[in-house]
Design a protein around this motif. Structure first.
Motif, PDB file in Angstrom:
ATOM      1  N   GLU A 159       0.830  -1.206   0.000  1.00 47.11           N
ATOM      2  CA  GLU A 159       0.000   0.000   0.000  1.00 47.11           C
ATOM      3  C   GLU A 159       0.866   1.259   0.000  1.00 47.11           C
ATOM      4  O   GLU A 159       0.513   2.265  -0.631  1.00 47.11           O
ATOM      5  N   LEU A 160       1.994   1.218   0.704  1.00 48.33           N
ATOM      6  CA  LEU A 160       2.892   2.371   0.694  1.00 48.33           C
ATOM      7  C   LEU A 160       3.459   2.596  -0.706  1.00 48.33           C
ATOM      8  O   LEU A 160       3.522   3.741  -1.182  1.00 48.33           O
ATOM      9  N   VAL A 161       3.858   1.527  -1.377  1.00 44.71           N
ATOM     10  CA  VAL A 161       4.398   1.673  -2.730  1.00 44.71           C
ATOM     11  C   VAL A 161       3.322   2.229  -3.657  1.00 44.71           C
ATOM     12  O   VAL A 161       3.578   3.156  -4.452  1.00 44.71           O
ATOM     13  N   ARG A 162       2.111   1.715  -3.566  1.00 44.83           N
ATOM     14  CA  ARG A 162       1.021   2.222  -4.405  1.00 44.83           C
ATOM     15  C   ARG A 162       0.747   3.700  -4.131  1.00 44.83           C
ATOM     16  O   ARG A 162       0.541   4.495  -5.059  1.00 44.83           O
ATOM     17  N   ARG A 163       0.727   4.054  -2.854  1.00 40.79           N
ATOM     18  CA  ARG A 163       0.465   5.451  -2.483  1.00 40.79           C
ATOM     19  C   ARG A 163       1.572   6.350  -3.030  1.00 40.79           C
ATOM     20  O   ARG A 163       1.311   7.472  -3.493  1.00 40.79           O
ATOM     21  N   THR A 164       2.798   5.879  -3.001  1.00 43.24           N
ATOM     22  CA  THR A 164       3.918   6.659  -3.523  1.00 43.24           C
ATOM     23  C   THR A 164       3.773   6.883  -5.020  1.00 43.24           C
ATOM     24  O   THR A 164       3.986   7.997  -5.522  1.00 43.24           O
ATOM     25  N   VAL A 165       3.406   5.838  -5.748  1.00 42.50           N
ATOM     26  CA  VAL A 165       3.213   5.957  -7.194  1.00 42.50           C
ATOM     27  C   VAL A 165       2.114   6.979  -7.500  1.00 42.50           C
ATOM     28  O   VAL A 165       2.268   7.846  -8.373  1.00 42.50           O
ATOM     29  N   GLU A 166       1.006   6.898  -6.765  1.00 41.45           N
ATOM     30  CA  GLU A 166      -0.097   7.831  -6.983  1.00 41.45           C
ATOM     31  C   GLU A 166       0.308   9.264  -6.640  1.00 41.45           C
ATOM     32  O   GLU A 166      -0.110  10.225  -7.317  1.00 41.45           O
ATOM     33  N   ASP A 253       3.954  11.610  10.384  1.00 38.58           N
ATOM     34  CA  ASP A 253       3.848  11.761   8.934  1.00 38.58           C
ATOM     35  C   ASP A 253       2.417  11.434   8.502  1.00 38.58           C
ATOM     36  O   ASP A 253       1.862  10.395   8.883  1.00 38.58           O
ATOM     37  N   PRO A 254       1.762  12.292   7.708  1.00 38.15           N
ATOM     38  CA  PRO A 254       0.343  12.077   7.390  1.00 38.15           C
ATOM     39  C   PRO A 254       0.065  10.791   6.617  1.00 38.15           C
ATOM     40  O   PRO A 254      -0.966  10.144   6.855  1.00 38.15           O
ATOM     41  N   VAL A 255       0.932  10.407   5.700  1.00 42.84           N
ATOM     42  CA  VAL A 255       0.702   9.163   4.956  1.00 42.84           C
ATOM     43  C   VAL A 255       0.930   7.956   5.867  1.00 42.84           C
ATOM     44  O   VAL A 255       0.172   6.976   5.813  1.00 42.84           O
ATOM     45  N   ALA A 256       1.937   8.028   6.719  1.00 41.44           N
ATOM     46  CA  ALA A 256       2.176   6.937   7.670  1.00 41.44           C
ATOM     47  C   ALA A 256       0.982   6.771   8.597  1.00 41.44           C
ATOM     48  O   ALA A 256       0.536   5.643   8.861  1.00 41.44           O
ATOM     49  N   VAL A 257       0.437   7.880   9.087  1.00 38.18           N
ATOM     50  CA  VAL A 257      -0.739   7.814   9.969  1.00 38.18           C
ATOM     51  C   VAL A 257      -1.919   7.200   9.222  1.00 38.18           C
ATOM     52  O   VAL A 257      -2.649   6.350   9.755  1.00 38.18           O
ATOM     53  N   GLU A 258      -2.098   7.598   7.979  1.00 38.41           N
ATOM     54  CA  GLU A 258      -3.191   7.052   7.169  1.00 38.41           C
ATOM     55  C   GLU A 258      -3.031   5.541   6.975  1.00 38.41           C
ATOM     56  O   GLU A 258      -4.007   4.782   7.063  1.00 38.41           O
ATOM     57  N   LEU A 259      -1.805   5.082   6.722  1.00 37.84           N
ATOM     58  CA  LEU A 259      -1.573   3.658   6.484  1.00 37.84           C
ATOM     59  C   LEU A 259      -1.739   2.839   7.766  1.00 37.84           C
ATOM     60  O   LEU A 259      -2.255   1.718   7.719  1.00 37.84           O
ATOM     61  N   LEU A 262      -5.301   2.384   8.219  1.00 34.67           N
ATOM     62  CA  LEU A 262      -5.778   1.337   7.320  1.00 34.67           C
ATOM     63  C   LEU A 262      -5.524  -0.036   7.936  1.00 34.67           C
ATOM     64  O   LEU A 262      -6.411  -0.905   7.928  1.00 34.67           O
ATOM     65  N   GLU A 263      -4.332  -0.220   8.469  1.00 30.86           N
ATOM     66  CA  GLU A 263      -3.997  -1.481   9.139  1.00 30.86           C
ATOM     67  C   GLU A 263      -4.962  -1.747  10.289  1.00 30.86           C
ATOM     68  O   GLU A 263      -5.477  -2.860  10.452  1.00 30.86           O
ATOM     69  N   LEU A 264      -5.226  -0.735  11.093  1.00 35.58           N
ATOM     70  CA  LEU A 264      -6.128  -0.909  12.235  1.00 35.58           C
ATOM     71  C   LEU A 264      -7.561  -1.190  11.788  1.00 35.58           C
ATOM     72  O   LEU A 264      -8.300  -1.897  12.485  1.00 35.58           O
ATOM     73  N   SER A 265      -7.950  -0.679  10.629  1.00 33.15           N
ATOM     74  CA  SER A 265      -9.295  -0.978  10.134  1.00 33.15           C
ATOM     75  C   SER A 265      -9.432  -2.462   9.809  1.00 33.15           C
ATOM     76  O   SER A 265     -10.512  -3.046  10.006  1.00 33.15           O
TER      77      SER A 265
END
Length: 326
Positions: A159-166, A253-259, A262-265
């Motif tokens: 998911e981190l790699v995908r988010r980076t690409v986007e 970091d906002p993306v780290a917090v978001e990910l 996601l894991e916790l969901s």
């Protein structure tokens, strides 16, 4: 003649083997090679365990053949989700009195909860979940990187790699975390794509190597043969980015917090599933599970308990539970 219990924690990278007495006091331990039942029909796993059995009985000393005849074992194996694979492996020739083969989630459960009832998740390179309530077994997940493993480090890293690409494409916002990920994979999306499809070599009959070709032998499992595979990075390589996510999570970091959310969901889904089946407590195991422990404790309160033991201790507990005299 004393009785012995032997446990195997069979992992995709290596296996661990422990021989214990009737009180589960450790007498000897050994290590071995890859032990995933999905690799080459389980043959590497068989060879690793056979070598480990010989090692622990050599350490024990005395009449090894007589001791083996008094030993009951449980093998808890990566890649052991399918009953047909476990049954086939159990039917192999083993130099022990009794053998039972389990999925690796069973070892995690028995070890984390000391053989008692409750719920366990594995959140490592892969992920799985198991609860035992009123003697009934409830299992979910553990279906592998391509179709499951939602709570895993591998999925989180992907998911981190995908988010980076986007982010680089300008579709979503980036952050210092996505910048760091991009830099680690070559600094641009060409490098990211090249990393995601590594170059493999095919050896010709003369022993030379032809670069740029990809070849994967057909795989047989569960009585079926499959081909047409595409070679890509292994889950362990995607999973290594989870460490980076938590490093930046500590920096808010906002993306780290978001990910992490996601894991916790994904964990939320399993917690609801466990509670609906009457589970009163849950332990989280695996590298990612251990890292999440303080967050899970804050989120779910007394429902979360720390693991009491590891997979290897769980395998030995299962051996005694299955084969101790009535």
């Amino acid at each position: 003649m004393p009785k012995y219990y032997l446990g195997v924690d069979g992992g995709g990278t290596n296996c661990r083997i422990r021989l214990a007495d009737e009180n589960l006091v450790t007498l000897a331990e050994a290590g071995g090679g890859p032990s995933n039942l999905q690799l080459q029909g389980g043959e590497p796993a068989y060879q690793s365990i056979i070598a480990g059995i010989e090692s622990v009985f050599s350490q024990l000393g005395g009449d090894a053949a007589a001791a083996k005849a008094q030993t009951s074992a449980c093998f808890c194996m990566a890649g052991g989700r399918l009953p047909s694979d476990r049954d086939e492996f159990q039917r192999r020739a083993w130099p022990l009195a009794n053998v039972r083969v389990y999925d690796d989630i069973d070892a995690a459960h028995a070890g984390a909860l000391a053989g008692e009832e409750g719920a366990v998740i594995i959140a490592g390179t892969g992920s799985a979940a198991l609860a035992v309530v009123d003697g009934k077994r409830h299992q979910a997940g553990g279906w592998g990187f391509h179709i499951g493993d939602q709570m895993s480090a591998a999925i989180l890293g992907r998911e981190l790699v995908r988010r980076t690409v986007e982010a680089v494409d300008g579709l979503v916002s980036g952050s210092p975390l996505t910048d760091a990920l991009l830099e680690s994979l070559g600094g641009d999306l060409n490098g990211v794509m090249a990393w995601s499809f590594p170059e493999y070599f095919v050896t010709d009959e003369a022993g030379g190597k032809s670069a740029g070709a990809v070849a994967v032998d057909p795989v047989t499992t569960g009585g079926h043969t499959y081909d047409g595979f595409t070679v890509t990075r292994a889950p362990t390589e995607w999973g290594r980015f989870a460490r980076m996510i938590f490093e930046y999570y500590e920096k808010n970091d906002p993306v780290a917090v978001e990910l992490v959310e996601l894991e916790l969901s994904y964990v939320d889904t399993y917690v609801r599933w466990f509670k609906a089946r009457g589970a009163q407590r849950m332990a989280a195991t695996g590298g990612l599970g251990e890292r999440l422990y303080p967050i899970l404790k804050e989120r779910y309160g007394e429902f979360i308990v720390p693991p009491q033991g590891d997979n290897l201790s769980g395998a030995v507990i299962l051996a005694r539970q299955n084969f101790s005299p009535a």
